[in-house]
Write a protein that holds these residues in place. Structure first.
Motif, PDB file in Angstrom:
ATOM      1  N   CYS A   4       4.037 -71.955 -12.886  1.00 55.90           N
ATOM      2  CA  CYS A   4       5.124 -71.604 -13.808  1.00 55.90           C
ATOM      3  C   CYS A   4       6.476 -72.109 -13.326  1.00 55.90           C
ATOM      4  CB  CYS A   4       5.179 -70.097 -13.998  1.00 55.90           C
ATOM      5  SG  CYS A   4       3.749 -69.446 -14.864  1.00 55.90           S
ATOM      6  N   GLY A   5       6.481 -72.812 -12.189  1.00 51.97           N
ATOM      7  CA  GLY A   5       7.713 -73.412 -11.713  1.00 51.97           C
ATOM      8  C   GLY A   5       8.453 -72.654 -10.630  1.00 51.97           C
ATOM      9  N   ALA A   6       7.808 -71.682  -9.996  1.00 52.91           N
ATOM     10  CA  ALA A   6       8.462 -70.936  -8.916  1.00 52.91           C
ATOM     11  C   ALA A   6       8.811 -71.877  -7.767  1.00 52.91           C
ATOM     12  CB  ALA A   6       7.557 -69.818  -8.422  1.00 52.91           C
ATOM     13  N   ASP A   7       9.939 -71.634  -7.135  1.00 52.79           N
ATOM     14  CA  ASP A   7      10.377 -72.435  -6.002  1.00 52.79           C
ATOM     15  C   ASP A   7       9.655 -71.938  -4.752  1.00 52.79           C
ATOM     16  OD1 ASP A   7      11.637 -73.810  -3.974  1.00 52.79           O
ATOM     17  OD2 ASP A   7      13.661 -73.188  -4.527  1.00 52.79           O
ATOM     18  N   VAL A   8       8.767 -72.763  -4.189  1.00 52.91           N
ATOM     19  CA  VAL A   8       7.973 -72.359  -3.027  1.00 52.91           C
ATOM     20  C   VAL A   8       8.794 -72.347  -1.734  1.00 52.91           C
ATOM     21  CG1 VAL A   8       5.763 -73.058  -3.995  1.00 52.91           C
ATOM     22  CG2 VAL A   8       7.109 -74.703  -2.680  1.00 52.91           C
ATOM     23  N   ASN A   9      10.034 -72.771  -1.809  1.00 53.23           N
ATOM     24  CA  ASN A   9      10.919 -72.746  -0.645  1.00 53.23           C
ATOM     25  C   ASN A   9      12.028 -71.709  -0.783  1.00 53.23           C
ATOM     26  OD1 ASN A   9       9.841 -74.936   1.020  1.00 53.23           O
ATOM     27  ND2 ASN A   9      10.353 -76.186  -0.751  1.00 53.23           N
ATOM     28  N   PRO A  19       8.054 -67.978   1.231  1.00 55.95           N
ATOM     29  CA  PRO A  19       6.615 -67.706   1.071  1.00 55.95           C
ATOM     30  C   PRO A  19       5.762 -68.063   2.291  1.00 55.95           C
ATOM     31  CG  PRO A  19       7.483 -68.567  -0.974  1.00 55.95           C
ATOM     32  CD  PRO A  19       8.596 -68.662   0.037  1.00 55.95           C
ATOM     33  N   LEU A  20       6.020 -69.212   2.934  1.00 50.14           N
ATOM     34  CA  LEU A  20       5.221 -69.562   4.110  1.00 50.14           C
ATOM     35  C   LEU A  20       5.418 -68.551   5.242  1.00 50.14           C
ATOM     36  CD1 LEU A  20       5.388 -73.458   4.498  1.00 50.14           C
ATOM     37  CD2 LEU A  20       3.388 -72.048   3.969  1.00 50.14           C
ATOM     38  N   HIS A  31      -7.940 -66.178   5.866  1.00 50.65           N
ATOM     39  CA  HIS A  31      -7.353 -65.943   4.552  1.00 50.65           C
ATOM     40  C   HIS A  31      -6.121 -66.805   4.315  1.00 50.65           C
ATOM     41  CE1 HIS A  31     -10.044 -62.591   4.187  1.00 50.65           C
ATOM     42  NE2 HIS A  31      -9.573 -62.069   5.297  1.00 50.65           N
ATOM     43  N   ALA A  32      -5.434 -67.145   5.364  1.00 54.00           N
ATOM     44  CA  ALA A  32      -4.158 -67.843   5.226  1.00 54.00           C
ATOM     45  C   ALA A  32      -4.287 -69.331   4.961  1.00 54.00           C
ATOM     46  CB  ALA A  32      -3.312 -67.630   6.480  1.00 54.00           C
ATOM     47  N   SER A  33      -5.308 -69.962   5.487  1.00 50.92           N
ATOM     48  CA  SER A  33      -5.369 -71.431   5.428  1.00 50.92           C
ATOM     49  C   SER A  33      -5.319 -71.978   4.005  1.00 50.92           C
ATOM     50  CB  SER A  33      -6.592 -71.959   6.165  1.00 50.92           C
ATOM     51  OG  SER A  33      -7.772 -71.478   5.586  1.00 50.92           O
ATOM     52  N   SER A  34      -6.060 -71.402   3.080  1.00 50.31           N
ATOM     53  CA  SER A  34      -6.051 -71.920   1.709  1.00 50.31           C
ATOM     54  C   SER A  34      -4.705 -71.671   1.026  1.00 50.31           C
ATOM     55  CB  SER A  34      -7.188 -71.323   0.883  1.00 50.31           C
ATOM     56  OG  SER A  34      -7.082 -69.924   0.844  1.00 50.31           O
ATOM     57  N   ILE A  35      -4.072 -70.540   1.323  1.00 51.50           N
ATOM     58  CA  ILE A  35      -2.766 -70.251   0.728  1.00 51.50           C
ATOM     59  C   ILE A  35      -1.703 -71.185   1.298  1.00 51.50           C
ATOM     60  CG2 ILE A  35      -0.968 -68.504   0.444  1.00 51.50           C
ATOM     61  CD1 ILE A  35      -3.253 -66.404   0.689  1.00 51.50           C
ATOM     62  N   ILE A  36      -1.749 -71.414   2.603  1.00 54.79           N
ATOM     63  CA  ILE A  36      -0.803 -72.327   3.240  1.00 54.79           C
ATOM     64  C   ILE A  36      -0.965 -73.733   2.693  1.00 54.79           C
ATOM     65  CG2 ILE A  36      -0.240 -73.457   5.439  1.00 54.79           C
ATOM     66  CD1 ILE A  36      -0.849 -70.696   6.766  1.00 54.79           C
ATOM     67  N   GLU A  37      -2.203 -74.202   2.570  1.00 56.29           N
ATOM     68  CA  GLU A  37      -2.453 -75.538   2.009  1.00 56.29           C
ATOM     69  C   GLU A  37      -1.925 -75.644   0.585  1.00 56.29           C
ATOM     70  OE1 GLU A  37      -6.627 -76.174   2.499  1.00 56.29           O
ATOM     71  OE2 GLU A  37      -6.472 -76.273   4.683  1.00 56.29           O
ATOM     72  N   LEU A  38      -2.128 -74.607  -0.213  1.00 57.17           N
ATOM     73  CA  LEU A  38      -1.638 -74.590  -1.593  1.00 57.17           C
ATOM     74  C   LEU A  38      -0.112 -74.662  -1.623  1.00 57.17           C
ATOM     75  CD1 LEU A  38      -2.227 -74.213  -4.652  1.00 57.17           C
ATOM     76  CD2 LEU A  38      -2.004 -71.763  -4.243  1.00 57.17           C
ATOM     77  N   LEU A  39       0.559 -73.861  -0.793  1.00 57.97           N
ATOM     78  CA  LEU A  39       2.019 -73.865  -0.763  1.00 57.97           C
ATOM     79  C   LEU A  39       2.563 -75.218  -0.301  1.00 57.97           C
ATOM     80  CD1 LEU A  39       2.682 -70.295   0.666  1.00 57.97           C
ATOM     81  CD2 LEU A  39       3.330 -71.127  -1.603  1.00 57.97           C
ATOM     82  N   ILE A  40       1.948 -75.800   0.720  1.00 52.33           N
ATOM     83  CA  ILE A  40       2.403 -77.108   1.208  1.00 52.33           C
ATOM     84  C   ILE A  40       2.187 -78.176   0.145  1.00 52.33           C
ATOM     85  CG2 ILE A  40       1.962 -78.916   2.911  1.00 52.33           C
ATOM     86  CD1 ILE A  40       1.525 -76.636   4.969  1.00 52.33           C
ATOM     87  N   ASP A  50      13.860 -69.057   8.022  1.00 56.50           N
ATOM     88  CA  ASP A  50      14.167 -67.868   7.230  1.00 56.50           C
ATOM     89  C   ASP A  50      15.601 -67.410   7.516  1.00 56.50           C
ATOM     90  OD1 ASP A  50      14.067 -66.545   9.695  1.00 56.50           O
ATOM     91  OD2 ASP A  50      12.329 -65.313   9.190  1.00 56.50           O
ATOM     92  N   TYR A  51      15.987 -66.306   6.972  1.00 53.08           N
ATOM     93  CA  TYR A  51      17.340 -65.768   7.127  1.00 53.08           C
ATOM     94  C   TYR A  51      17.705 -65.557   8.601  1.00 53.08           C
ATOM     95  CZ  TYR A  51      21.163 -62.380   6.757  1.00 53.08           C
ATOM     96  OH  TYR A  51      22.351 -61.718   6.878  1.00 53.08           O
ATOM     97  N   TYR A  52      16.711 -65.246   9.410  1.00 56.16           N
ATOM     98  CA  TYR A  52      16.929 -64.960  10.828  1.00 56.16           C
ATOM     99  C   TYR A  52      16.804 -66.195  11.720  1.00 56.16           C
ATOM    100  CZ  TYR A  52      16.365 -60.338   8.913  1.00 56.16           C
ATOM    101  OH  TYR A  52      16.501 -59.213   8.141  1.00 56.16           O
ATOM    102  N   GLY A  53      16.577 -67.358  11.107  1.00 55.24           N
ATOM    103  CA  GLY A  53      16.494 -68.605  11.862  1.00 55.24           C
ATOM    104  C   GLY A  53      15.118 -68.949  12.385  1.00 55.24           C
ATOM    105  N   ARG A  54      14.091 -68.255  11.925  1.00 50.39           N
ATOM    106  CA  ARG A  54      12.728 -68.499  12.409  1.00 50.39           C
ATOM    107  C   ARG A  54      11.983 -69.478  11.519  1.00 50.39           C
ATOM    108  NH1 ARG A  54      11.098 -62.312  12.313  1.00 50.39           N
ATOM    109  NH2 ARG A  54      11.773 -62.818  10.214  1.00 50.39           N
ATOM    110  N   LEU A  55      11.148 -70.310  12.137  1.00 51.66           N
ATOM    111  CA  LEU A  55      10.227 -71.171  11.408  1.00 51.66           C
ATOM    112  C   LEU A  55       8.999 -70.346  11.029  1.00 51.66           C
ATOM    113  CD1 LEU A  55      10.346 -74.298  13.738  1.00 51.66           C
ATOM    114  CD2 LEU A  55      11.287 -74.139  11.423  1.00 51.66           C
ATOM    115  N   PRO A  56       8.237 -70.783  10.005  1.00 50.15           N
ATOM    116  CA  PRO A  56       7.034 -70.031   9.630  1.00 50.15           C
ATOM    117  C   PRO A  56       6.074 -69.836  10.800  1.00 50.15           C
ATOM    118  CG  PRO A  56       7.516 -71.656   7.948  1.00 50.15           C
ATOM    119  CD  PRO A  56       8.471 -71.907   9.081  1.00 50.15           C
ATOM    120  N   GLU A  57       5.901 -70.865  11.616  1.00 49.28           N
ATOM    121  CA  GLU A  57       4.975 -70.762  12.746  1.00 49.28           C
ATOM    122  C   GLU A  57       5.400 -69.681  13.739  1.00 49.28           C
ATOM    123  OE1 GLU A  57       6.216 -74.082  15.913  1.00 49.28           O
ATOM    124  OE2 GLU A  57       5.934 -74.858  13.891  1.00 49.28           O
TER     125      GLU A  57
END
Length: 72
Positions: A4-9, A19-20, A31-40, A50-57
């Motif tokens: 629907c056009g949501a911004d994944v970032n 989201p990541l 459970h995460a691998s398929s969702i992460i692949e979809l988002l990427i 993120d807001y606190y300066g952290r990377l998803p990893e």
């Protein structure tokens, strides 16, 4: 939501993260691998912070999820 056009970032008000970051924090690798692949595939950037300066990893509680999200 992606179709629907949501911004994944988008930085969301939920935990002030993207989201990541949320998937990394809440998921185990099986459970995460398929969702992460979809988002990427939809354009999510593993190098956005993120807001606190952290990377998803850095938010991942599971080592396999960290490896999936690792950015060089």
């Amino acid at each position: 939501m992606i179709y629907c056009g949501a911004d994944v970032n988008d930085l969301t008000w939920i935990w002030w993260s993207r989201p990541l970051h949320q998937v990394a924090f809440l998921s185990e690798s099986e459970h995460a691998s398929s969702i992460i692949e979809l988002l990427i595939a939809a354009g999510a950037h593993t190098d956005y912070r993120d807001y606190y300066g952290r990377l998803p990893e850095e938010c991942a509680s599971d080592a396999d999820v960290r490896r999936l999200l690792y950015t060089t």
